[in-house]
Design a protein around this motif. Sequence first.
Motif, PDB file in Angstrom:
ATOM      1  N   PHE A  51       0.831  -1.206   0.000  1.00 44.41           N
ATOM      2  CA  PHE A  51       0.000   0.000   0.000  1.00 44.41           C
ATOM      3  C   PHE A  51       0.864   1.253   0.000  1.00 44.41           C
ATOM      4  CE2 PHE A  51      -2.554  -3.212   2.356  1.00 44.41           C
ATOM      5  CZ  PHE A  51      -3.556  -3.370   1.405  1.00 44.41           C
ATOM      6  N   ILE A  52       0.437   2.259  -0.751  1.00 43.93           N
ATOM      7  CA  ILE A  52       1.159   3.531  -0.788  1.00 43.93           C
ATOM      8  C   ILE A  52       0.401   4.590   0.004  1.00 43.93           C
ATOM      9  CG2 ILE A  52       2.435   3.141  -2.928  1.00 43.93           C
ATOM     10  CD1 ILE A  52       0.279   4.773  -4.397  1.00 43.93           C
ATOM     11  N   ARG A  53       1.152   5.397   0.747  1.00 39.18           N
ATOM     12  CA  ARG A  53       0.623   6.546   1.483  1.00 39.18           C
ATOM     13  C   ARG A  53       1.355   7.792   1.010  1.00 39.18           C
ATOM     14  NH1 ARG A  53      -2.871   2.736   2.860  1.00 39.18           N
ATOM     15  NH2 ARG A  53      -2.611   1.778   4.911  1.00 39.18           N
ATOM     16  N   GLY A  54       0.626   8.850   0.753  1.00 37.33           N
ATOM     17  CA  GLY A  54       1.246  10.096   0.321  1.00 37.33           C
ATOM     18  C   GLY A  54       1.616  10.956   1.520  1.00 37.33           C
ATOM     19  N   LEU A  55       2.901  11.104   1.761  1.00 37.19           N
ATOM     20  CA  LEU A  55       3.394  11.836   2.928  1.00 37.19           C
ATOM     21  C   LEU A  55       3.496  13.332   2.626  1.00 37.19           C
ATOM     22  CD1 LEU A  55       4.665  11.819   5.788  1.00 37.19           C
ATOM     23  CD2 LEU A  55       6.876  11.433   4.671  1.00 37.19           C
ATOM     24  N   ARG A  93      -4.131  16.960  -4.333  1.00 33.74           N
ATOM     25  CA  ARG A  93      -4.644  16.836  -5.701  1.00 33.74           C
ATOM     26  C   ARG A  93      -3.645  16.120  -6.594  1.00 33.74           C
ATOM     27  NH1 ARG A  93      -6.092  22.971  -4.954  1.00 33.74           N
ATOM     28  NH2 ARG A  93      -8.113  22.743  -3.874  1.00 33.74           N
ATOM     29  N   GLU A  94      -2.373  16.478  -6.469  1.00 33.83           N
ATOM     30  CA  GLU A  94      -1.335  15.823  -7.261  1.00 33.83           C
ATOM     31  C   GLU A  94      -1.242  14.349  -6.885  1.00 33.83           C
ATOM     32  OE1 GLU A  94       2.111  18.182  -6.463  1.00 33.83           O
ATOM     33  OE2 GLU A  94       1.486  19.820  -7.804  1.00 33.83           O
ATOM     34  N   GLY A  95      -1.328  14.077  -5.587  1.00 36.29           N
ATOM     35  CA  GLY A  95      -1.264  12.695  -5.138  1.00 36.29           C
ATOM     36  C   GLY A  95      -2.458  11.885  -5.608  1.00 36.29           C
ATOM     37  N   TYR A  96      -3.647  12.472  -5.547  1.00 35.79           N
ATOM     38  CA  TYR A  96      -4.856  11.773  -5.968  1.00 35.79           C
ATOM     39  C   TYR A  96      -4.771  11.413  -7.452  1.00 35.79           C
ATOM     40  CZ  TYR A  96      -9.781  10.476  -6.039  1.00 35.79           C
ATOM     41  OH  TYR A  96     -10.951   9.773  -6.152  1.00 35.79           O
ATOM     42  N   ALA A  97      -4.284  12.361  -8.252  1.00 35.39           N
ATOM     43  CA  ALA A  97      -4.146  12.105  -9.688  1.00 35.39           C
ATOM     44  C   ALA A  97      -3.159  10.970  -9.962  1.00 35.39           C
ATOM     45  CB  ALA A  97      -3.701  13.379 -10.404  1.00 35.39           C
ATOM     46  N   ALA A  98      -2.170  10.805  -9.072  1.00 37.43           N
ATOM     47  CA  ALA A  98      -1.169   9.753  -9.235  1.00 37.43           C
ATOM     48  C   ALA A  98      -1.637   8.414  -8.691  1.00 37.43           C
ATOM     49  CB  ALA A  98       0.134  10.160  -8.541  1.00 37.43           C
ATOM     50  N   GLY A  99      -2.791   8.404  -7.997  1.00 40.50           N
ATOM     51  CA  GLY A  99      -3.336   7.150  -7.506  1.00 40.50           C
ATOM     52  C   GLY A  99      -3.317   6.973  -6.004  1.00 40.50           C
ATOM     53  N   PHE A 100      -2.852   7.962  -5.256  1.00 37.79           N
ATOM     54  CA  PHE A 100      -2.830   7.858  -3.798  1.00 37.79           C
ATOM     55  C   PHE A 100      -4.253   7.983  -3.249  1.00 37.79           C
ATOM     56  CE2 PHE A 100       1.472   9.051  -4.812  1.00 37.79           C
ATOM     57  CZ  PHE A 100       2.251   8.403  -3.874  1.00 37.79           C
ATOM     58  N   ARG A 101      -4.579   7.120  -2.276  1.00 37.68           N
ATOM     59  CA  ARG A 101      -5.880   7.190  -1.622  1.00 37.68           C
ATOM     60  C   ARG A 101      -5.733   7.294  -0.104  1.00 37.68           C
ATOM     61  NH1 ARG A 101      -6.509   8.453  -5.938  1.00 37.68           N
ATOM     62  NH2 ARG A 101      -8.056   7.793  -7.487  1.00 37.68           N
ATOM     63  N   THR A 102      -4.525   7.557   0.350  1.00 40.62           N
ATOM     64  CA  THR A 102      -4.270   7.889   1.748  1.00 40.62           C
ATOM     65  C   THR A 102      -3.278   9.040   1.780  1.00 40.62           C
ATOM     66  OG1 THR A 102      -4.628   5.658   2.618  1.00 40.62           O
ATOM     67  CG2 THR A 102      -3.299   7.122   3.944  1.00 40.62           C
ATOM     68  N   ILE A 336       2.470  -2.312  -6.369  1.00 41.87           N
ATOM     69  CA  ILE A 336       1.810  -1.230  -5.642  1.00 41.87           C
ATOM     70  C   ILE A 336       0.300  -1.407  -5.700  1.00 41.87           C
ATOM     71  CG2 ILE A 336       1.231   1.226  -5.818  1.00 41.87           C
ATOM     72  CD1 ILE A 336       4.141   1.794  -6.411  1.00 41.87           C
ATOM     73  N   SER A 337      -0.333  -1.266  -4.539  1.00 44.16           N
ATOM     74  CA  SER A 337      -1.793  -1.220  -4.483  1.00 44.16           C
ATOM     75  C   SER A 337      -2.221   0.228  -4.270  1.00 44.16           C
ATOM     76  CB  SER A 337      -2.315  -2.078  -3.327  1.00 44.16           C
ATOM     77  OG  SER A 337      -3.706  -1.844  -3.135  1.00 44.16           O
ATOM     78  N   LYS A 338      -3.161   0.675  -5.067  1.00 45.59           N
ATOM     79  CA  LYS A 338      -3.663   2.039  -4.939  1.00 45.59           C
ATOM     80  C   LYS A 338      -4.994   2.092  -4.184  1.00 45.59           C
ATOM     81  CE  LYS A 338      -1.062   3.791  -8.870  1.00 45.59           C
ATOM     82  NZ  LYS A 338      -1.079   4.438 -10.206  1.00 45.59           N
TER      83      LYS A 338
END
Length: 347
Positions: A51-55, A93-102, A336-338
């Motif tokens: 899982f990926i998290r956007g820090l 917004r940038e993270g969401y567009a890249a696939g981040f959901r956390t 990677i899981s989004k």
Amino acid sequence: MKHFIDKLWREHTLTAEEYRALLTCRDADTWAYLQHRAQKVTRSRFGNDVFIRGLIEISNRCRNNCYYCGIRSSNRSVARYALTLETILKCCREGYAAGFRTFVMQGGEDPAQTDEWVEATVASIRREFPDCAITLSLGEKSRETYERFFRAGANRYLLRHETHNETHYRRLHPAGMSSTHRLQCLQWLKEIGYQTGTGIMVGSPGQTVAHLVEDLQFIERFRPEMIGIGPFIPHRDTPFAGEAAGSADMTLRLISLFRLMHPDALIPSTTALATLVPDGRERGILAGANVVMPNLSPREQREKYALYDNKAAFGAEAAEGLKKLEERLRAIGYSISKERGDYKRSD
């Protein structure tokens, strides 16, 4: 020693003496067996998903003066910053567009970022990204404040206790801070309903095997949904500048022990591990971790959030390096899981 590993796998608990025996064991075959067991458990629960998290490091200002931390209040060499609400939303917004959901909002205990401001920021993220999880890592607050953040839309809270031993805690922190209060904060977070994360710093000055055993037993009892563990790395502008870094190998062993102890936990392969050794992120995943936290912070601010020297914040450690991260994980058999990757206890 392998029978202790099998016992932890079956029963998710060991005695203090059994934990001590494993931590002091020097047999390479035993540690390979531990990692193998941890890998199998992780695969059985999560497949090959990571899982990926956007820090988002929202501020490097901090009221505290922890002896190990590069953004401690008395460090005059730090160029201080704090992100605005609009900048944070842009990162999201940038993270969401890249696939981040956390999204993970992390920062020092910044006196200028009031509880009202944090509450409003969380609410703004929740309104714009209703399908995303919001994780906070903003230090010690009152129970009332934690409740306000939770009602505003925060789902998870990370608060590493660093060390459960009070004497060791005082070695790392100035007067006015206490492990008792830190542990009380963790209890509040759980009671409120957060997915709660805690964890330790491996190899911090003065740490002993007995301290690590205390930490293992605390985390066993507390049953956190998230476990953050990384090696101590010194910072040049702290009282611990001349201390040796913690052991990557011990960090990896502890990741594996925590995976067998809490099979469903969300365990990140930390930036500190990736900073200490070039393939640290991958080694953490192979040891049982199932989360990575690429940096979504503005590029011009990342070097200022220097908790320790030479902190990795670019390349595969950054959101813009997601393709590189995918390639490196694929090379070791993971992907990677989004998805949000919420904690789900299976037992």
